[in-house]
Design an enzyme around this catalytic site. Structure first.
Site, PDB file in Angstrom:
ATOM      1  N   CYS A  38      -5.460  -9.654   3.489  1.00 46.81           N
ATOM      2  CA  CYS A  38      -6.524  -8.807   4.038  1.00 46.81           C
ATOM      3  C   CYS A  38      -7.816  -9.502   4.416  1.00 46.81           C
ATOM      4  O   CYS A  38      -8.254  -9.370   5.559  1.00 46.81           O
ATOM      5  CB  CYS A  38      -6.769  -7.661   3.080  1.00 46.81           C
ATOM      6  SG  CYS A  38      -5.307  -6.596   3.053  1.00 46.81           S
ATOM      7  N   VAL A  52       0.821  -1.213   0.000  1.00 41.30           N
ATOM      8  CA  VAL A  52       0.000   0.000   0.000  1.00 41.30           C
ATOM      9  C   VAL A  52       0.857   1.266   0.000  1.00 41.30           C
ATOM     10  O   VAL A  52       0.653   2.166  -0.807  1.00 41.30           O
ATOM     11  CB  VAL A  52      -0.954  -0.003   1.222  1.00 41.30           C
ATOM     12  CG1 VAL A  52      -1.593   1.356   1.424  1.00 41.30           C
ATOM     13  CG2 VAL A  52      -2.040  -1.043   0.999  1.00 41.30           C
ATOM     14  N   PHE A  90     -16.760 -10.679  -8.095  1.00 41.08           N
ATOM     15  CA  PHE A  90     -16.494 -11.483  -6.885  1.00 41.08           C
ATOM     16  C   PHE A  90     -17.459 -12.653  -6.736  1.00 41.08           C
ATOM     17  O   PHE A  90     -17.906 -12.990  -5.651  1.00 41.08           O
ATOM     18  CB  PHE A  90     -16.467 -10.580  -5.630  1.00 41.08           C
ATOM     19  CG  PHE A  90     -15.098  -9.984  -5.442  1.00 41.08           C
ATOM     20  CD1 PHE A  90     -14.610  -9.061  -6.337  1.00 41.08           C
ATOM     21  CD2 PHE A  90     -14.277 -10.394  -4.405  1.00 41.08           C
ATOM     22  CE1 PHE A  90     -13.335  -8.537  -6.214  1.00 41.08           C
ATOM     23  CE2 PHE A  90     -12.993  -9.879  -4.270  1.00 41.08           C
ATOM     24  CZ  PHE A  90     -12.524  -8.948  -5.176  1.00 41.08           C
TER      25      PHE A  90
END
Ligand code: NAD
Ligand code: UGA
Length: 434
Positions: A263, A11, A252
């Site tokens: 995550c 990130v 998804f």
């Protein structure tokens, strides 16, 4: 603007590079000197498509630099982003906030002017308030406000996700923080990206709720896939059929060996811990976590069944080790559950992954690593496709079959078409297609 990223992982480094591409001046700080040495030598410590070129461009334009020195890092910064890890705390599943708090303390001790400390790490409700308290304890001689700015990028498509997000969520409780964050994201605002300002608690919860919802969606389609196998349906058709309803959406809904990664597993657990603390159970997430854990073991049974009920002494060729394609990240990858379980049953494992080997090798003792897909399946009793890297989508299947000792293909990502595989003479097992 002058921005600082604390942490140069998936990130911090991606966000830092993208912010500098927007025209901001960015300094990335990390406590890991090897990472900073690699970056200063022109290397990239992680695999993320396109990051190499982006970093090079910004460094040579003089807008991106790297240091281990926090003092140098926050000097003159308008906003300092915390992008350090928040792994599951050992023993109880709560998010471990020690890295976040330490970073906050270091920032507050070194600021040289008014600035905003921005939580970009995924952090539970209450963290912005806790960071505010740390800042008050340090009592810097400048105005320091807090913002909560969760990140929604995915590994493997991180640059595009960061530069073309569906929305940017920013939790603030002061005008100074709001104005500063508006300036930070002005380049995206000009592209009409919705910048959604909320309070701290909502911003923090949005992140966990988003990841948990996506995990539930995957858990749902995985169970529907199991049902398809029993009733003779095809999960691809079912997913397409429900996904055409825009209230459901077609994203998804790909069944597989269970979600993994750095995550979903930790964030679903952390949400459950918050729910427990506040006595507001989120039972649908509890069920999803349980189902996802069981699923990885069900994948082992599937491989054993495909091998005639016994894998002892047999070589199994594994294609793909990372939790998803286009990343080298092995954190909580389904392969880390499936492979040791097969080894325990006596199987020898030969594996190939295009980018994951350097992280995977120390995590998977006893595994022989191959340099390519065809080498991985040489003399194997079965091939198991765990991660859908592009190079596994166009395999020379005749060559795969010729290299295998038995023509058994277990496809945990539904990359191939059952009728074609049968025509080629494979005993083919896939997910949710009877
Ligand atoms: P990571 O483990 O890849 O990187 C974290 C980095 O922070 C490491 O390089 C570490 O050395 C450094 N660090 C730790 N403490 C530090 C300190 N005090 N000063 C400077 N550097 C320090 O982590 P990541 O995957 O980038 O995730 C970071 C956060 O972002 C997590 O909370 C994660 O949940 C969240 N997040 C991750 C993703 C993703 O795709 N990986 C996406 C969205 C949100
Ligand atoms: C996920 C979210 O998608 C990001 O929005 C979020 O920012 C990030 O977590 C985070 O908080 O770190 P990421 O873990 O990089 O991103 O990857 P995903 O593409 O979401 O995949 C996660 C797991 O779910 C993988 O194991 C993947 O194979 C699995 N998955 C995904 C499925 O099994 N089916 C699907 O349809 C989609």
């Amino acid at each position: 603007m002058r921005l600082t990223m604390i942490g140069t992982g998936y990130v911090g480094l991606v966000s830092g590079a993208c912010f500098s591409e927007f025209g901001h001046h960015v300094t990335c700080v990390d406590i890991n000197p090897e990472r900073i040495d690699t970056l200063n030598a022109g290397g990239i410590p992680i695999f993320e498509p396109g990051l190499d070129d982006l970093v090079k461009r910004s460094v040579s334009a003089g807008r991106l630099k790297f240091t281990t020195d926090i003092k140098e890092g926050v000097d003159g910064a308008d906003a300092v982003f915390i992008a350090v890890g928040t792994p599951s705390r050992r023993g109880d599943g709560h998010a471990d906030l020690s890295y976040v708090y330490e970073a906050a303390r270091q920032i507050a001790s070194n600021v040289t002017g008014p600035c905003v400390i921005v939580n970009k790490s995924t952090v539970p409700v209450g963290t912005a308030r806790a960071v505010e308290k740390i800042v008050a304890e340090v009592a810097p001689p400048h105005q320091v406000e807090i913002a909560s700015n969760p990140e929604f990028l995915r590994e493997g498509s991180a640059i595009n996700d960061f530069t073309h997000p569906d929305r940017v969520v920013v939790g603030v409780n002061s005008d100074f923080a709001r104005q500063t964050m508006r300036e930070v994201y002005r380049p995206l605002f000009l592209r009409e990206t919705p910048i959604f300002f909320t309070g701290w608690e909502s911003a923090e919860l949005i992140k966990y709720a988003a990841n948990s919802f996506l995990a539930v969606k995957i858990g749902f389609i995985n169970e529907i896939a199991d049902l398809c196998e029993k009733v003779g349906g095809d999960v691809k058709d079912v997913a397409k059929g429900i996904g055409m309803d825009r209230r459901i959406g077609d994203k998804f809904l790909n069944p597989g060996p269970g979600y993994g990664g750095s995550c979903f597993p930790k964030d679903t657990l952390a949400l459950l811990k918050t729910a427990e603390d506040y006595e507001a159970p989120v039972t649908i997430v509890t069920a999803t976590v349980d189902a996802n854990n069981n699923r990885k073991h069900a994948m082992v049974d599937r491989v054993v069944n495909a091998c005639g009920g016994n894998v002892s002494g047999k070589t199994i060729g594994i294609l793909g080790l990372t939790f998803k394609p286009n990343t080298d990240d092995m954190r909580d990858s389904p392969s880390l559950e499936i492979i040791p379980a097969l080894q325990k049953l006596g199987a020898k494992i030969r594996a190939y992954d295009p980018e994951g080997r350097h992280q995977a090798e120390p995590m998977l003792p006893g595994v022989e690593f191959a340099d390519g897909a065809y080498e991985a399946v040489e003399g194997a009793a079965a091939v198991v496709l765990i991660t859908e890297w592009n190079e596994f989508r166009a395999l020379d299947l005749r060559r795969i079959k010729a290299n295998l000792a038995e023509p058994v293909f277990v496809d945990l990502r539904n990359v191939y078409i059952p009728s074609e595989m049968r025509e080629l003479g494979f005993t083919y097992s896939s997910i949710g297609r009877s």
